[in-house]
Design a protein around this motif. Sequence first.
Motif, PDB file in Angstrom:
ATOM      1  N   HIS A   1      45.526   3.196  26.426  1.00  0.00           N
ATOM      2  CA  HIS A   1      44.075   3.038  26.389  1.00  0.00           C
ATOM      3  C   HIS A   1      43.576   3.217  27.829  1.00  0.00           C
ATOM      4  O   HIS A   1      43.820   2.346  28.677  1.00  0.00           O
ATOM      5  CB  HIS A   1      43.682   1.656  25.864  1.00  0.00           C
ATOM      6  N   GLN A   2      42.930   4.333  28.125  1.00  0.00           N
ATOM      7  CA  GLN A   2      42.444   4.604  29.476  1.00  0.00           C
ATOM      8  C   GLN A   2      41.076   3.952  29.653  1.00  0.00           C
ATOM      9  O   GLN A   2      40.151   4.244  28.902  1.00  0.00           O
ATOM     10  CB  GLN A   2      42.385   6.111  29.722  1.00  0.00           C
ATOM     11  N   VAL A   3      40.976   3.067  30.647  1.00  0.00           N
ATOM     12  CA  VAL A   3      39.777   2.225  30.747  1.00  0.00           C
ATOM     13  C   VAL A   3      38.964   2.431  32.023  1.00  0.00           C
ATOM     14  O   VAL A   3      37.844   1.918  32.120  1.00  0.00           O
ATOM     15  CB  VAL A   3      40.152   0.735  30.614  1.00  0.00           C
TER      16      VAL A   3
ATOM     17  N   SER B   1      53.920  -9.538  26.680  1.00  0.00           N
ATOM     18  CA  SER B   1      52.475  -9.406  26.925  1.00  0.00           C
ATOM     19  C   SER B   1      51.866  -8.566  25.815  1.00  0.00           C
ATOM     20  O   SER B   1      52.503  -7.639  25.308  1.00  0.00           O
ATOM     21  CB  SER B   1      52.192  -8.739  28.277  1.00  0.00           C
ATOM     22  N   ASP B   2      50.633  -8.895  25.448  1.00  0.00           N
ATOM     23  CA  ASP B   2      49.923  -8.087  24.457  1.00  0.00           C
ATOM     24  C   ASP B   2      49.433  -6.777  25.065  1.00  0.00           C
ATOM     25  O   ASP B   2      49.354  -5.760  24.381  1.00  0.00           O
ATOM     26  CB  ASP B   2      48.722  -8.864  23.914  1.00  0.00           C
ATOM     27  N   ILE B   3      49.104  -6.831  26.364  1.00  0.00           N
ATOM     28  CA  ILE B   3      48.564  -5.668  27.064  1.00  0.00           C
ATOM     29  C   ILE B   3      49.296  -5.506  28.393  1.00  0.00           C
ATOM     30  O   ILE B   3      49.478  -6.486  29.130  1.00  0.00           O
ATOM     31  CB  ILE B   3      47.057  -5.819  27.332  1.00  0.00           C
ATOM     32  N   GLY B   4      49.696  -4.297  28.704  1.00  0.00           N
ATOM     33  CA  GLY B   4      50.296  -3.989  29.999  1.00  0.00           C
ATOM     34  C   GLY B   4      49.354  -3.117  30.798  1.00  0.00           C
ATOM     35  O   GLY B   4      49.051  -1.987  30.393  1.00  0.00           O
ATOM     36  N   ASN B   5      48.865  -3.623  31.922  1.00  0.00           N
ATOM     37  CA  ASN B   5      47.924  -2.884  32.766  1.00  0.00           C
ATOM     38  C   ASN B   5      48.695  -2.049  33.783  1.00  0.00           C
ATOM     39  O   ASN B   5      49.631  -2.543  34.414  1.00  0.00           O
ATOM     40  CB  ASN B   5      46.998  -3.861  33.493  1.00  0.00           C
TER      41      ASN B   5
ATOM     42  N   MET C   1      45.560   0.599  29.938  1.00  0.00           N
ATOM     43  CA  MET C   1      45.926  -0.655  29.289  1.00  0.00           C
ATOM     44  C   MET C   1      46.799  -0.271  28.098  1.00  0.00           C
ATOM     45  O   MET C   1      46.317   0.348  27.146  1.00  0.00           O
ATOM     46  CB  MET C   1      44.691  -1.451  28.853  1.00  0.00           C
ATOM     47  N   TYR C   2      48.087  -0.593  28.170  1.00  0.00           N
ATOM     48  CA  TYR C   2      49.033  -0.207  27.124  1.00  0.00           C
ATOM     49  C   TYR C   2      49.234  -1.342  26.124  1.00  0.00           C
ATOM     50  O   TYR C   2      49.263  -2.514  26.490  1.00  0.00           O
ATOM     51  CB  TYR C   2      50.386   0.168  27.740  1.00  0.00           C
ATOM     52  N   THR C   3      49.365  -0.963  24.854  1.00  0.00           N
ATOM     53  CA  THR C   3      49.755  -1.911  23.822  1.00  0.00           C
ATOM     54  C   THR C   3      50.997  -1.365  23.122  1.00  0.00           C
ATOM     55  O   THR C   3      51.251  -0.159  23.138  1.00  0.00           O
ATOM     56  CB  THR C   3      48.648  -2.126  22.778  1.00  0.00           C
ATOM     57  N   LYS C   4      51.760  -2.260  22.519  1.00  0.00           N
ATOM     58  CA  LYS C   4      52.941  -1.810  21.771  1.00  0.00           C
ATOM     59  C   LYS C   4      52.499  -1.550  20.340  1.00  0.00           C
ATOM     60  O   LYS C   4      52.241  -2.470  19.577  1.00  0.00           O
ATOM     61  CB  LYS C   4      54.050  -2.857  21.818  1.00  0.00           C
TER      62      LYS C   4
ATOM     63  N   THR D   1      55.784  -4.078  36.070  1.00  0.00           N
ATOM     64  CA  THR D   1      55.954  -5.349  35.362  1.00  0.00           C
ATOM     65  C   THR D   1      55.120  -5.371  34.088  1.00  0.00           C
ATOM     66  O   THR D   1      55.587  -5.815  33.034  1.00  0.00           O
ATOM     67  CB  THR D   1      55.547  -6.517  36.275  1.00  0.00           C
ATOM     68  N   GLY D   2      53.869  -4.889  34.183  1.00  0.00           N
ATOM     69  CA  GLY D   2      53.006  -4.867  33.005  1.00  0.00           C
ATOM     70  C   GLY D   2      53.573  -4.010  31.897  1.00  0.00           C
ATOM     71  O   GLY D   2      53.571  -4.406  30.723  1.00  0.00           O
ATOM     72  N   ILE D   3      54.082  -2.830  32.245  1.00  0.00           N
ATOM     73  CA  ILE D   3      54.658  -1.936  31.237  1.00  0.00           C
ATOM     74  C   ILE D   3      55.913  -2.553  30.619  1.00  0.00           C
ATOM     75  O   ILE D   3      56.111  -2.507  29.403  1.00  0.00           O
ATOM     76  CB  ILE D   3      54.962  -0.560  31.861  1.00  0.00           C
ATOM     77  N   LYS D   4      56.749  -3.158  31.446  1.00  0.00           N
ATOM     78  CA  LYS D   4      57.963  -3.812  30.930  1.00  0.00           C
ATOM     79  C   LYS D   4      57.586  -4.962  29.996  1.00  0.00           C
ATOM     80  O   LYS D   4      58.183  -5.133  28.930  1.00  0.00           O
ATOM     81  CB  LYS D   4      58.820  -4.326  32.081  1.00  0.00           C
TER      82      LYS D   4
END
Length: 305
Positions: A130-132, A109-113, A265-268, A99-102
């Motif tokens: 972004h690997q956190v 979403s600004d960030i997909g976890n 944590m992904y951003t577009k 869901t976060g990636i979609k």
Amino acid sequence: MFKFMSKKGITFTLSAVLMMGSLVGCGAKTDTKNAASATPAASAAASAKPADATKTELSGTVTASGSSALLPLVKQAATEFMEKNPKVTINVTAGGSGTGIKNVADGTSDIGNSDVEPAAEYKDKGLVDHQVAIAPFALIVNKDVKVDNVTKQQAADIYMGKITNWKEVGGNDAKIVLVHRPDSSGSRTLVKQIILDGKEFTKDGITQENSGAMKTAVVGQSSSIGYVDTPYIDDTVKALKLDGVAYSEENIKNGTYKLFGVEHMYTKGEAKDPAKAFIAYISSKEFQGKQVRDLKFLPADLLKK
């Protein structure tokens, strides 16, 4: 009508005028010199004002959704970040890694976890990783289960429905109750990849929407087994060893404990403030060095050292 001055008087008057002119001229030169010497300080002061004026305070709203495994870390970071930046609001929700990636790919979403990398369908969506953190995972069982260790093959057979009674793996005579996560779950995908070697889960059992609900279900259901990342583990459940190895930082570093995931944590596209600053805060030496471990995660660069 006019009186004429004597030659002596004219000479005296002209001398007085010339003397006054000289004094005025000297004063003008002195003022000019003082003004010139003050110019650098005045310029510095003038240049300082625009610099202060351009320093802007972070503001705006950040939405982050996805992995419930990563949720405790992101929520803690959000609380601390908002305290430091009172004009920023960070809204964090779960829903699963898929869901976060979609959501981030769609721009909702600004960030997909996520606990896992995006599926192939998202490879061309411009997502930036972004690997956190690193999250150890474990198989957990209800405390009435008389088993402390399973092999990887036994764990796979349990979740594929080939082993259905605890007595088959050295436990008491009781039917195994499987607790699953939905298909969108990164935790489910991780267990499928690492434990089941990509094979399919049995459809038997019950499904819980997030890691917290998974743990609650295992606590409340006799003879049950589930899986969560270690921040959710407490003394209400029992974490099983895998092939005789318990989860720990050292066992992950030396390669003997395999069930863990890299938290993303992904951003577009490249992140922009305030999301950029928020991710930078989570990635900072300060947060990675203390809060990450306090929350039972491990620093993102653990395996790079």
